[in-house]
Design a protein around this motif. Structure first.
Motif: not given
Length: 69
Positions: A43-69
């Protein structure tokens, strides 16, 4: 894959459709759908920026890290 995309959750919280978001950020509906369904390889940072602006959220609300077991 350890990076999880929670775009579907954020859209549901705001009762917003993929089409609404695509229109708001000027991106093809198919590309937003790929992101929403977790099939995106990048995902491009410009796209992530636009999504966050449109949804009024932070990148961490959209992306999360879940380690493999």
């Amino acid at each position: 894959m350890p990076i999880v995309i929670n775009l579907d959750v954020e859209l549901a919280k705001r009762k917003m459709s993929v089409t609404d978001l695509a229109t708001a950020i000027d991106l093809a509906v198919a590309n937003v759908s790929i992101l929403k369904n977790g099939r995106a390889k990048a995902i491009r940072f410009t796209t992530l920026d636009a999504i966050c602006e449109a949804l009024g959220c932070q990148p961490g609300d959209i992306l999360s890290y879940v380690p493999d077991e």
